[in-house]
Motif scaffolding. Structure first.
Motif, mmCIF file in Angstrom:
data_model
loop_
_atom_site.group_PDB
_atom_site.id
_atom_site.type_symbol
_atom_site.label_atom_id
_atom_site.label_comp_id
_atom_site.label_asym_id
_atom_site.label_seq_id
_atom_site.Cartn_x
_atom_site.Cartn_y
_atom_site.Cartn_z
ATOM 1 N N TRP A 33 26.230 40.519 6.944
ATOM 2 C CA TRP A 33 25.411 41.698 6.701
ATOM 3 C C TRP A 33 23.944 41.317 6.561
ATOM 4 N N GLN A 34 23.671 40.225 5.851
ATOM 5 C CA GLN A 34 22.289 39.785 5.688
ATOM 6 C C GLN A 34 21.689 39.344 7.025
ATOM 7 N N THR A 35 22.468 38.571 7.797
ATOM 8 C CA THR A 35 21.962 38.052 9.075
ATOM 9 C C THR A 35 21.719 39.171 10.069
ATOM 10 N N THR A 36 22.716 40.041 10.252
ATOM 11 C CA THR A 36 22.557 41.127 11.213
ATOM 12 C C THR A 36 21.470 42.098 10.769
ATOM 13 N N GLY A 37 21.340 42.292 9.457
ATOM 14 C CA GLY A 37 20.271 43.155 8.973
ATOM 15 C C GLY A 37 18.904 42.616 9.345
ATOM 16 N N TYR A 38 18.734 41.308 9.188
ATOM 17 C CA TYR A 38 17.459 40.687 9.563
ATOM 18 C C TYR A 38 17.223 40.791 11.069
ATOM 19 N N LEU A 39 18.251 40.481 11.869
ATOM 20 C CA LEU A 39 18.101 40.560 13.323
ATOM 21 C C LEU A 39 17.817 41.990 13.774
ATOM 22 N N ASP A 40 18.508 42.959 13.169
ATOM 23 C CA ASP A 40 18.275 44.358 13.531
ATOM 24 C C ASP A 40 16.842 44.777 13.221
ATOM 25 N N ARG A 41 16.340 44.344 12.070
ATOM 26 C CA ARG A 41 14.969 44.697 11.720
ATOM 27 C C ARG A 41 13.968 44.088 12.692
ATOM 28 N N GLU A 42 14.224 42.836 13.106
ATOM 29 C CA GLU A 42 13.327 42.184 14.063
ATOM 30 C C GLU A 42 13.369 42.894 15.420
ATOM 31 N N ILE A 43 14.578 43.204 15.890
ATOM 32 C CA ILE A 43 14.722 43.903 17.173
ATOM 33 C C ILE A 43 14.082 45.284 17.109
ATOM 34 N N ASP A 44 14.353 46.005 16.017
ATOM 35 C CA ASP A 44 13.802 47.353 15.887
ATOM 36 C C ASP A 44 12.276 47.335 15.857
ATOM 37 N N ALA A 45 11.696 46.330 15.208
ATOM 38 C CA ALA A 45 10.235 46.247 15.135
ATOM 39 C C ALA A 45 9.633 46.069 16.530
ATOM 40 N N VAL A 46 10.264 45.226 17.350
ATOM 41 C CA VAL A 46 9.770 45.005 18.718
ATOM 42 C C VAL A 46 9.911 46.277 19.543
ATOM 43 N N ILE A 47 11.054 46.953 19.415
ATOM 44 C CA ILE A 47 11.279 48.181 20.180
ATOM 45 C C ILE A 47 10.268 49.254 19.785
ATOM 46 N N VAL A 48 10.045 49.431 18.488
ATOM 47 C CA VAL A 48 9.097 50.440 18.023
ATOM 48 C C VAL A 48 7.687 50.124 18.513
ATOM 49 N N ALA A 49 7.304 48.853 18.491
ATOM 50 C CA ALA A 49 5.971 48.465 18.964
ATOM 51 C C ALA A 49 5.807 48.785 20.447
ATOM 52 N N ASP A 50 6.830 48.479 21.259
ATOM 53 C CA ASP A 50 6.768 48.797 22.693
ATOM 54 C C ASP A 50 6.690 50.305 22.916
ATOM 55 N N THR A 51 7.461 51.050 22.138
ATOM 56 C CA THR A 51 7.460 52.509 22.285
ATOM 57 C C THR A 51 6.083 53.089 21.988
ATOM 58 N N ARG A 52 5.468 52.606 20.918
ATOM 59 C CA ARG A 52 4.134 53.103 20.565
ATOM 60 C C ARG A 52 3.109 52.724 21.625
ATOM 61 N N ALA A 53 3.241 51.520 22.185
ATOM 62 C CA ALA A 53 2.286 51.086 23.205
ATOM 63 C C ALA A 53 2.362 51.984 24.434
ATOM 64 N N VAL A 54 3.576 52.306 24.884
ATOM 65 C CA VAL A 54 3.721 53.184 26.051
ATOM 66 C C VAL A 54 3.230 54.590 25.728
ATOM 67 N N GLY A 55 3.561 55.076 24.534
ATOM 68 C CA GLY A 55 3.102 56.403 24.141
ATOM 69 C C GLY A 55 1.582 56.493 24.077
ATOM 70 N N ASP A 56 0.951 55.447 23.548
ATOM 71 C CA ASP A 56 -0.516 55.439 23.475
ATOM 72 C C ASP A 56 -1.131 55.433 24.872
ATOM 73 N N ARG A 57 -0.557 54.672 25.779
ATOM 74 C CA ARG A 57 -1.081 54.618 27.143
ATOM 75 C C ARG A 57 -0.922 55.966 27.851
ATOM 76 N N LEU A 58 0.212 56.641 27.582
ATOM 77 C CA LEU A 58 0.420 57.953 28.180
ATOM 78 C C LEU A 58 -0.609 58.945 27.657
ATOM 79 N N ARG A 59 -0.894 58.875 26.376
ATOM 80 C CA ARG A 59 -1.863 59.799 25.786
ATOM 81 C C ARG A 59 -3.282 59.510 26.272
ATOM 82 N N ASP A 60 -3.635 58.230 26.391
ATOM 83 C CA ASP A 60 -5.016 57.863 26.739
ATOM 84 C C ASP A 60 -5.283 57.839 28.236
ATOM 85 N N PHE A 61 -4.280 57.453 29.030
ATOM 86 C CA PHE A 61 -4.521 57.257 30.463
ATOM 87 C C PHE A 61 -3.568 58.060 31.354
ATOM 88 N N GLY A 62 -2.754 58.899 30.743
ATOM 89 C CA GLY A 62 -1.867 59.735 31.526
ATOM 90 C C GLY A 62 -0.637 58.986 32.023
#
Length: 219
Positions: A33-62
């Motif tokens: 539980w501790q290991t998978t929790g840490y891995l999930d948090r790391e994976i989720d952080a990367v996914i959220v960062a990518d999502t925000r980057a694409v969303g920002d580009r869509l808003r700023d540059f279409g």
């Protein structure tokens, strides 16, 4: 088999085996539980960062900016487990490395874990679905099949360990039962002979420190 389960020594050994198995399950479960929790948090952080980057580009540059960002990530990323899909409001693919919208992913923005085909086999994939401005849909995810395989290996290992513990417990209980019954039978034979009047019978009491030997010194 049921006859042996009536033995106190066998039941005690099985009790210790059950305690060992439960303790091992609790320890491994906590570590997992501790290991998978840490891995999930790391994976989720990367996914959220990518999502925000694409969303920002869509808003700023279409749409062209969002497509360029996704294409760059698909082309340049060193993570072969990365998944991207940008679709129009009708969920027709616009950019990314997924050919079609996964049927397991709903219309609302949420996290999903879905099986996606990779190398001809279904792989568990953790995906974040986000609805972007103008009704565009974005999926960003990571292949987590390695985690599923590791979980299966741990479960199999625990199963074999539990089986081995039960076998050794039964064997140990039968050994203790045989030893104890042998000592008790010897004492009973001597005691019965004395009760019948044979006062010449005595139990040998070698100084071995054994509990039964100490007890027999007074018979």
């Amino acid at each position: 088999m049921f006859r042996y389960l009536q033995s106190t020594s066998v039941r005690i050994a099985l009790g210790y085996a059950a305690l060992f198995i439960l303790s091992a399950l609790a320890l491994v479960g906590f570590l997992w539980w501790q290991t998978t929790g840490y891995l999930d948090r790391e994976i989720d952080a990367v996914i959220v960062a990518d999502t925000r980057a694409v969303g920002d580009r869509l808003r700023d540059f279409g749409l062209a900016g969002a497509k360029e960002t996704i294409d760059d990530r698909v082309r340049q990323t060193a993570d072969e487990h990365a998944v991207y899909l940008l679709t129009d409001p009708m969920r027709n693919p616009v950019a990314g490395n997924l050919e079609a919208w996964p049927p397991e992913v709903g219309t609302n923005s949420a996290w999903y874990e879905v099986p996606l085909l990779r190398d001809g086999a279904p792989h568990a994939t953790r995906i974040l679905h986000v609805v972007l401005p103008s009704g565009f849909h974005l999926l960003v995810g990571r292949d987590v099949q390695d985690r599923v395989i590791l979980r299966g290996l741990i479960v199999d290992s625990l199963g074999w360990a539990a089986l081995a513990a039960l076998i050794f417990a039964v064997a140990g209980g039968l050994l203790v039962r045989h030893t104890v019954l042998g000592r008790v039978a010897s004492i009973n034979q001597t005691a019965n002979a004395i009760v019948r009047g044979d006062l010449s019978r005595r139990m040998a009491a070698p100084l071995t420190g054994d509990e039964f030997e100490i007890g027999r010194a007074h018979v």
